[in-house]
Scaffold this active site. Sequence first.
Site, short mmCIF file in Angstrom:
data_model
loop_
_atom_site.label_atom_id
_atom_site.label_comp_id
_atom_site.label_asym_id
_atom_site.label_seq_id
_atom_site.Cartn_x
_atom_site.Cartn_y
_atom_site.Cartn_z
N LYS A 19 0.82 -1.22 0.00
CA LYS A 19 0.00 0.00 0.00
C LYS A 19 0.85 1.27 0.00
CE LYS A 19 -2.67 0.34 3.58
NZ LYS A 19 -2.60 1.51 4.48
N ARG A 93 -11.69 2.92 9.04
CA ARG A 93 -11.45 1.53 9.44
C ARG A 93 -12.73 0.82 9.89
NH1 ARG A 93 -5.99 0.20 10.21
NH2 ARG A 93 -4.57 1.98 10.19
N ARG A 127 11.56 -10.27 6.53
CA ARG A 127 12.20 -8.97 6.79
C ARG A 127 13.06 -9.02 8.05
NH1 ARG A 127 7.87 -4.13 5.89
NH2 ARG A 127 7.27 -4.79 7.99
N ARG A 160 11.84 -7.76 13.84
CA ARG A 160 10.92 -7.02 14.70
C ARG A 160 9.77 -7.92 15.14
NH1 ARG A 160 8.49 -1.88 12.45
NH2 ARG A 160 7.55 -3.43 11.09
N ARG A 171 -2.13 -10.10 13.04
CA ARG A 171 -2.40 -8.78 12.44
C ARG A 171 -3.28 -8.91 11.20
NH1 ARG A 171 3.09 -6.25 10.97
NH2 ARG A 171 1.90 -4.38 10.47
#
Length: 223
Positions: A19, A93, A127, A160, A171
């Site tokens: 995004k 949202r 990542r 992370r 998530r």
Amino acid sequence: MVAQRILRAVIMGPPGSGKGTVSARIVKSFGVKHISSGDILRANIKQQTELGLLVRSCMDQGQLVPDGLMSRLILKDLKSMEHISWLLDGFPRTVSQAEALDQAYTLDTVINLNVPFQTIKERLTSRWTHISSGRVYNTDFNPPKVPGFDDVTGEPLVQRDDDKPDTVTQRLKGYETQTQPVLEYYRSKGVLKTFTGTETNKIWPHVEEFLHRRFSLESQRAA
């Protein structure tokens, strides 16, 4: 004489959907202003505005920011951009927030990036970050020269918490549960445009073509 066209758009997509990249390309290609709800929140908290203090109070108590407060915050910011084309990111949202936005503005389109959750999970869990510099590596397409270590300093890389597999799964499920009613709301309004794919570079040309058509249509209507 052709009147200046004003585009009102929202972009939606789960974390890791590309995004941010697509938004940056829309800004560059079409000259719209990218408006991030997160940036607005942080700015109001930092400046200690009346609404910012209310948000801080909610956050300090571990509460979600109420829909009404969030809507007031975003709409107040948008009011200063009446004659600017914008791309809204991170808001709405909830259906309640979408309804509040609809009462103030007529949206031209809602761009939804539909990237398979498995693809996103692979992206995010690959990542690794060098904390002090913020450099990010991806073990699939941008790996460090020495696995597990930063190219520049040689210091260890860390994953992370947000990028760990269990957290990513939570998530993504949370995003789906929260935003599905919003997508249905915009689908019923006839403004939802969904772009499906696994690679941002392959999705982008379709987004670009769609927006070129929208801008062209708005120009003709404004003439």
